[in-house]
Write an enzyme that holds these catalytic residues in place. Structure first.
Site, PDB file in Angstrom:
ATOM      1  N   GLN A  74       0.825  -1.118  -0.102  1.00 49.92           N
ATOM      2  CA  GLN A  74      -0.107   0.027   0.011  1.00 49.92           C
ATOM      3  C   GLN A  74       0.822   1.272  -0.127  1.00 49.92           C
ATOM      4  O   GLN A  74       1.145   1.994   0.851  1.00 49.92           O
ATOM      5  CB  GLN A  74      -0.979  -0.038   1.290  1.00 49.92           C
ATOM      6  CG  GLN A  74      -1.972   0.956   1.159  1.00 49.92           C
ATOM      7  CD  GLN A  74      -3.143   0.721   0.404  1.00 49.92           C
ATOM      8  OE1 GLN A  74      -3.505  -0.378   0.315  1.00 49.92           O
ATOM      9  NE2 GLN A  74      -3.651   1.718  -0.005  1.00 49.92           N
ATOM     10  N   PHE A  75       1.288   1.629  -1.099  1.00 46.19           N
ATOM     11  CA  PHE A  75       2.320   2.929  -1.341  1.00 46.19           C
ATOM     12  C   PHE A  75       1.434   4.019  -0.814  1.00 46.19           C
ATOM     13  O   PHE A  75       2.105   5.142  -0.246  1.00 46.19           O
ATOM     14  CB  PHE A  75       2.709   3.068  -2.755  1.00 46.19           C
ATOM     15  CG  PHE A  75       1.811   3.808  -3.620  1.00 46.19           C
ATOM     16  CD1 PHE A  75       1.979   5.038  -3.445  1.00 46.19           C
ATOM     17  CD2 PHE A  75       0.858   2.824  -4.349  1.00 46.19           C
ATOM     18  CE1 PHE A  75       1.095   5.519  -4.763  1.00 46.19           C
ATOM     19  CE2 PHE A  75       0.006   3.548  -5.353  1.00 46.19           C
ATOM     20  CZ  PHE A  75       0.030   4.787  -5.376  1.00 46.19           C
ATOM     21  N   THR A  76       0.133   4.201  -0.927  1.00 43.48           N
ATOM     22  CA  THR A  76      -0.607   5.301  -0.366  1.00 43.48           C
ATOM     23  C   THR A  76      -0.453   5.602   1.071  1.00 43.48           C
ATOM     24  O   THR A  76      -0.872   6.749   1.440  1.00 43.48           O
ATOM     25  CB  THR A  76      -2.106   5.285  -0.834  1.00 43.48           C
ATOM     26  OG1 THR A  76      -2.571   4.128  -0.160  1.00 43.48           O
ATOM     27  CG2 THR A  76      -2.134   5.085  -2.287  1.00 43.48           C
TER      28      THR A  76
END
Length: 141
Positions: A74-76
């Protein structure tokens, strides 16, 4: 390295029409973000914290109960929204750095004896979960 960890009764990840990972019993849904400055030195610490976090019912952990984990990249989690209306992603590691580190955390969990399911790195994923509690926390290393 940052993880949003939710205690769930079940969770799954679907890419297109394919379920790539699912847990159908109480466990943890782990959304795992990799920071631009992260490296392999943080992998074992994150795996230990996730596996041994005493956040399941009766203050148990995945290590003590054998409960599964569903790990989703989950890069966000490193989106910066302090300025303007559009998040900046500069703190998130580039895919060529992040993917091996996410894989390393998953491998380290499995080496500890954890049952781990995963999403698919870089894919558009539909994540479904049934929170237990709800109980969600942030783990950072």
């Amino acid at each position: 390295m940052r993880a949003v960890v939710a205690r769930v009764t079940e969770a799954s990840v679907t890419v297109g029409d394919e379920v790539t990972g699912a847990i159908d019993e109480p466990g943890l849904l782990v959304l795992l973000g990799i920071h631009v400055d992260d490296d392999v030195s943080k992998v074992s610490t994150m795996a230990r914290k996730l596996h041994e976090a005493r956040i399941l019912r009766d203050e148990e952990s995945c290590a003590t109960t054998g409960a599964p984990l569903l790990v989703v990249s989950q890069f966000t989690l490193y989106g910066d929204t302090r300025k303007g209306r559009r998040p900046s992603w500069t703190a998130a590691a580039r895919p060529e750095v992040a993917e091996p580190l996410v894989t390393a955390v998953v491998d380290a969990l499995r080496e500890r004896g954890a049952r781990v399911e995963t999403g698919r790195f870089g894919a558009m994923m539909a994540v479904r979960s049934v929170n237990d509690g709800p109980f969600t926390l942030l783990i950072e290393v």
